[in-house]
Write a protein that holds these residues in place. Sequence first.
Motif, mmCIF file in Angstrom:
data_model
loop_
_atom_site.group_PDB
_atom_site.id
_atom_site.type_symbol
_atom_site.label_atom_id
_atom_site.label_comp_id
_atom_site.label_asym_id
_atom_site.label_seq_id
_atom_site.Cartn_x
_atom_site.Cartn_y
_atom_site.Cartn_z
ATOM 1 N N ALA A 1 0.827 -1.208 0.000
ATOM 2 C CA ALA A 1 0.000 0.000 0.000
ATOM 3 C C ALA A 1 0.861 1.258 0.000
ATOM 4 C CB ALA A 1 -0.928 -0.010 1.216
ATOM 5 N N THR A 2 1.991 1.219 0.689
ATOM 6 C CA THR A 2 2.909 2.357 0.705
ATOM 7 C C THR A 2 3.542 2.566 -0.659
ATOM 8 O OG1 THR A 2 3.387 1.937 3.048
ATOM 9 C CG2 THR A 2 4.936 3.330 1.845
ATOM 10 N N ALA A 3 4.022 1.485 -1.261
ATOM 11 C CA ALA A 3 4.687 1.578 -2.565
ATOM 12 C C ALA A 3 3.736 2.085 -3.639
ATOM 13 C CB ALA A 3 5.261 0.219 -2.949
ATOM 14 N N ARG A 4 2.501 1.602 -3.605
ATOM 15 C CA ARG A 4 1.514 2.035 -4.598
ATOM 16 C C ARG A 4 1.263 3.547 -4.506
ATOM 17 N NH1 ARG A 4 -2.679 -1.095 -6.258
ATOM 18 N NH2 ARG A 4 -3.350 0.888 -7.209
ATOM 19 N N LYS A 5 1.310 4.087 -3.302
ATOM 20 C CA LYS A 5 1.077 5.518 -3.102
ATOM 21 C C LYS A 5 2.272 6.338 -3.565
ATOM 22 C CE LYS A 5 -0.959 9.220 -1.449
ATOM 23 N NZ LYS A 5 -2.259 9.722 -1.942
ATOM 24 N N LEU A 6 3.463 5.881 -3.244
ATOM 25 C CA LEU A 6 4.664 6.692 -3.434
ATOM 26 C C LEU A 6 5.359 6.486 -4.770
ATOM 27 C CD1 LEU A 6 6.209 6.376 0.141
ATOM 28 C CD2 LEU A 6 4.779 8.211 -0.775
ATOM 29 N N TRP A 7 4.984 5.448 -5.503
ATOM 30 C CA TRP A 7 5.659 5.171 -6.778
ATOM 31 C C TRP A 7 4.598 4.793 -7.804
ATOM 32 C CZ3 TRP A 7 10.693 1.770 -6.902
ATOM 33 C CH2 TRP A 7 11.397 2.025 -8.094
ATOM 34 N N PRO A 8 3.767 5.732 -8.203
ATOM 35 C CA PRO A 8 2.696 5.419 -9.160
ATOM 36 C C PRO A 8 3.267 5.041 -10.528
ATOM 37 C CG PRO A 8 2.858 7.789 -8.803
ATOM 38 C CD PRO A 8 3.761 7.151 -7.799
ATOM 39 N N GLY A 9 2.508 4.244 -11.246
ATOM 40 C CA GLY A 9 2.926 3.834 -12.581
ATOM 41 C C GLY A 9 3.783 2.587 -12.618
ATOM 42 N N TYR B 1 -2.788 5.553 8.156
ATOM 43 C CA TYR B 1 -1.899 6.230 7.214
ATOM 44 C C TYR B 1 -2.549 6.660 5.903
ATOM 45 C CZ TYR B 1 2.503 5.772 9.814
ATOM 46 O OH TYR B 1 3.514 5.905 10.724
ATOM 47 N N PRO B 2 -3.545 5.945 5.377
ATOM 48 C CA PRO B 2 -4.164 6.454 4.133
ATOM 49 C C PRO B 2 -4.680 7.885 4.272
ATOM 50 C CG PRO B 2 -4.775 4.171 4.457
ATOM 51 C CD PRO B 2 -4.070 4.598 5.714
ATOM 52 N N ALA B 3 -5.313 8.219 5.385
ATOM 53 C CA ALA B 3 -5.835 9.563 5.587
ATOM 54 C C ALA B 3 -4.722 10.597 5.706
ATOM 55 C CB ALA B 3 -6.708 9.604 6.842
ATOM 56 N N GLN B 4 -3.519 10.149 6.059
ATOM 57 C CA GLN B 4 -2.377 11.052 6.187
ATOM 58 C C GLN B 4 -1.559 11.129 4.900
ATOM 59 O OE1 GLN B 4 -0.153 10.188 9.811
ATOM 60 N NE2 GLN B 4 -2.030 9.700 10.913
ATOM 61 N N GLY B 5 -1.995 10.397 3.873
ATOM 62 C CA GLY B 5 -1.337 10.464 2.574
ATOM 63 C C GLY B 5 -0.123 9.586 2.423
ATOM 64 N N PHE B 6 0.070 8.623 3.339
ATOM 65 C CA PHE B 6 1.267 7.797 3.306
ATOM 66 C C PHE B 6 1.098 6.503 2.514
ATOM 67 C CE2 PHE B 6 2.270 9.693 7.730
ATOM 68 C CZ PHE B 6 2.801 10.823 7.140
ATOM 69 N N MET B 7 -0.139 6.092 2.266
ATOM 70 C CA MET B 7 -0.364 4.846 1.533
ATOM 71 C C MET B 7 -1.765 4.868 0.938
ATOM 72 S SD MET B 7 -0.959 2.012 4.599
ATOM 73 C CE MET B 7 0.707 2.153 5.246
ATOM 74 N N ILE B 8 -2.011 3.972 -0.023
ATOM 75 C CA ILE B 8 -3.353 3.871 -0.578
ATOM 76 C C ILE B 8 -4.257 3.163 0.428
ATOM 77 C CG2 ILE B 8 -2.499 3.845 -2.953
ATOM 78 C CD1 ILE B 8 -3.126 0.791 -2.985
ATOM 79 N N PRO B 9 -5.565 3.460 0.402
ATOM 80 C CA PRO B 9 -6.479 2.797 1.329
ATOM 81 C C PRO B 9 -6.577 1.303 1.060
ATOM 82 C CG PRO B 9 -7.479 4.746 0.337
ATOM 83 C CD PRO B 9 -6.237 4.462 -0.437
ATOM 84 N N GLN B 10 -6.776 0.546 2.121
ATOM 85 C CA GLN B 10 -7.011 -0.887 2.029
ATOM 86 C C GLN B 10 -8.319 -1.204 2.756
ATOM 87 O OE1 GLN B 10 -4.266 -3.427 0.645
ATOM 88 N NE2 GLN B 10 -4.539 -1.478 -0.411
ATOM 89 N N ASP B 11 -9.074 -2.140 2.224
ATOM 90 C CA ASP B 11 -10.315 -2.572 2.861
ATOM 91 C C ASP B 11 -9.959 -3.507 4.021
ATOM 92 O OD1 ASP B 11 -12.892 -3.195 3.495
ATOM 93 O OD2 ASP B 11 -13.176 -4.612 1.840
ATOM 94 N N VAL B 12 -10.150 -3.032 5.238
ATOM 95 C CA VAL B 12 -9.817 -3.827 6.421
ATOM 96 C C VAL B 12 -11.106 -4.446 6.957
ATOM 97 C CG1 VAL B 12 -8.741 -3.854 8.691
ATOM 98 C CG2 VAL B 12 -7.949 -2.216 6.951
ATOM 99 N N PRO B 13 -11.239 -5.766 6.914
ATOM 100 C CA PRO B 13 -12.467 -6.409 7.402
ATOM 101 C C PRO B 13 -12.723 -6.087 8.877
ATOM 102 C CG PRO B 13 -11.133 -7.956 6.133
ATOM 103 C CD PRO B 13 -10.287 -6.741 6.349
ATOM 104 N N ALA B 14 -13.989 -6.073 9.251
ATOM 105 C CA ALA B 14 -14.367 -5.720 10.621
ATOM 106 C C ALA B 14 -13.765 -6.678 11.645
ATOM 107 C CB ALA B 14 -15.883 -5.691 10.755
ATOM 108 N N ASP B 15 -13.681 -7.974 11.310
ATOM 109 C CA ASP B 15 -13.133 -8.913 12.292
ATOM 110 C C ASP B 15 -11.650 -8.675 12.525
ATOM 111 O OD1 ASP B 15 -12.472 -9.854 9.747
ATOM 112 O OD2 ASP B 15 -12.603 -11.973 10.315
ATOM 113 N N VAL B 16 -10.948 -8.195 11.497
ATOM 114 C CA VAL B 16 -9.526 -7.872 11.655
ATOM 115 C C VAL B 16 -9.365 -6.621 12.523
ATOM 116 C CG1 VAL B 16 -7.409 -7.209 10.448
ATOM 117 C CG2 VAL B 16 -8.893 -8.984 9.491
ATOM 118 N N THR B 17 -10.192 -5.624 12.284
ATOM 119 C CA THR B 17 -10.138 -4.417 13.110
ATOM 120 C C THR B 17 -10.428 -4.734 14.570
ATOM 121 O OG1 THR B 17 -10.833 -3.036 11.241
ATOM 122 C CG2 THR B 17 -11.087 -2.109 13.436
#
Length: 226
Positions: free
Chosen positions: A135-143, A182-198
Amino acid sequence: MISVRDWEDAQLCWDYQRMHHEPRPCSVGIGLGSHDLGVADTTADLFRRGMMPLIVFTGATSKTTQERMPRGEAEHYRDRAIELGVPGDAVLVEPHARNTGQNITLSRSLLEERGIEVSSVLLISKPYEERRSYATARKLWPGVKFVSASTPMPLPEYVDSIQDARLVIDMLVGSLQRLLIYPAQGFMIPQDVPADVTRAYERLVSRGFTSRLVPARAGSTLNKGA
């Protein structure tokens, strides 16, 4: 004391962090520095299997590695890979990164300075860092296309290899927290986190597995108990 419920919750977080990507040939492999030399072992194995022609090992030191890897994580990874048969001229070292974001941005800069064209990266991390790294790499190195990889082993076997169950679970909790905030802080792309994991994450925080948490911004309750 680590309870049965703690282990169950850790397993949920562990399973979620694994991306289950099938390794495939990429322009370069980037091994993310840490306390775990198994990352270097897996990177060397993937190189021998023809998955990349070049490796970048990235990482300085941290409070976890400063004694066991005094010359820096990337340098020790390089030594390990060469011991395992990787030619020295197939390894670049990025010795300054102190977090995952810097692992990506400084490795990218190093490759650009060398004039190496990159269209795909095999991203090798600890097993419980796969999703965070991706998720971090996808945000910081597009393409660039990223494929996540790590040592293929179950949680109990991994804990045995590290010989520190508390450290592994603390690290798992820290990685999950970053995926949440971190997604809200611009450090990585959002990931769908299941409720049971949270919920598993929140229980582990409430049980004191908090040493790897970062302070959340005002209004967040995701690091309560830290």
